[in-house]
Design a protein around this motif. Structure first.
Motif, mmCIF file in Angstrom:
data_model
loop_
_atom_site.group_PDB
_atom_site.id
_atom_site.type_symbol
_atom_site.label_atom_id
_atom_site.label_comp_id
_atom_site.label_asym_id
_atom_site.label_seq_id
_atom_site.Cartn_x
_atom_site.Cartn_y
_atom_site.Cartn_z
ATOM 1 N N PRO A 11 53.358 37.222 81.468
ATOM 2 C CA PRO A 11 52.543 36.241 81.046
ATOM 3 C C PRO A 11 54.542 35.664 80.274
ATOM 4 O O PRO A 11 55.250 36.307 79.523
ATOM 5 N N VAL A 12 54.218 34.365 80.856
ATOM 6 C CA VAL A 12 55.338 33.796 80.472
ATOM 7 C C VAL A 12 54.648 32.580 80.108
ATOM 8 O O VAL A 12 53.904 32.575 79.794
ATOM 9 N N THR A 13 55.867 31.701 79.552
ATOM 10 C CA THR A 13 55.319 30.531 78.870
ATOM 11 C C THR A 13 54.366 29.487 79.122
ATOM 12 O O THR A 13 54.729 29.194 79.902
ATOM 13 N N GLY A 14 53.179 29.247 78.696
ATOM 14 C CA GLY A 14 52.314 28.721 79.465
ATOM 15 C C GLY A 14 50.788 29.407 80.190
ATOM 16 O O GLY A 14 49.917 28.995 80.572
ATOM 17 N N GLY A 15 51.116 30.328 79.851
ATOM 18 C CA GLY A 15 49.977 31.108 80.716
ATOM 19 C C GLY A 15 50.783 32.577 80.837
ATOM 20 O O GLY A 15 52.232 32.639 81.414
ATOM 21 N N ARG A 16 49.871 33.555 81.919
ATOM 22 C CA ARG A 16 50.387 34.974 82.498
ATOM 23 C C ARG A 16 49.598 34.776 83.635
ATOM 24 O O ARG A 16 48.831 33.873 84.610
ATOM 25 N N HIS A 17 51.030 34.069 84.909
ATOM 26 C CA HIS A 17 50.216 34.378 86.096
ATOM 27 C C HIS A 17 51.475 35.135 87.007
ATOM 28 O O HIS A 17 52.192 35.991 86.608
ATOM 29 N N ALA A 18 51.094 34.917 88.269
ATOM 30 C CA ALA A 18 51.368 35.953 89.530
ATOM 31 C C ALA A 18 52.564 35.596 90.033
ATOM 32 O O ALA A 18 52.916 33.910 90.347
#
Length: 70
Positions: A11-18
């Motif tokens: 979970p980073v700024t802007g959403g949970r990304h792979a």
């Protein structure tokens, strides 16, 4: 398919990304790129809480990219 972990969800700024697993080993001040192309400071991949995880939406572009690779 690999027997080893090749990506992580964060979970980073802007959403949970792979992110590729190598992104977790990058220096904290380095920029890293998710599978959808979102960039974040490597520091954002560390020390996240469960609350951070819950509050972020899953990036469907990352999800789609991973499901078509597997």
């Amino acid at each position: 398919m690999s027997d080893y972990l090749t990506y992580v969800w964060r979970p980073v700024t802007g959403g949970r990304h792979a992110f590729p697993i190598a992104a977790t080993k990058a220096p904290r001040d380095e920029r890293v790129k998710s599978f959808c192309g979102t960039e974040a400071n490597a520091a954002e991949l560390h020390d996240r809480s469960e609350v951070d995880w819950i509050r972020k939406d899953t990036c469907m572009r990352c999800w789609h990219t991973l499901t078509t690779r597997l």
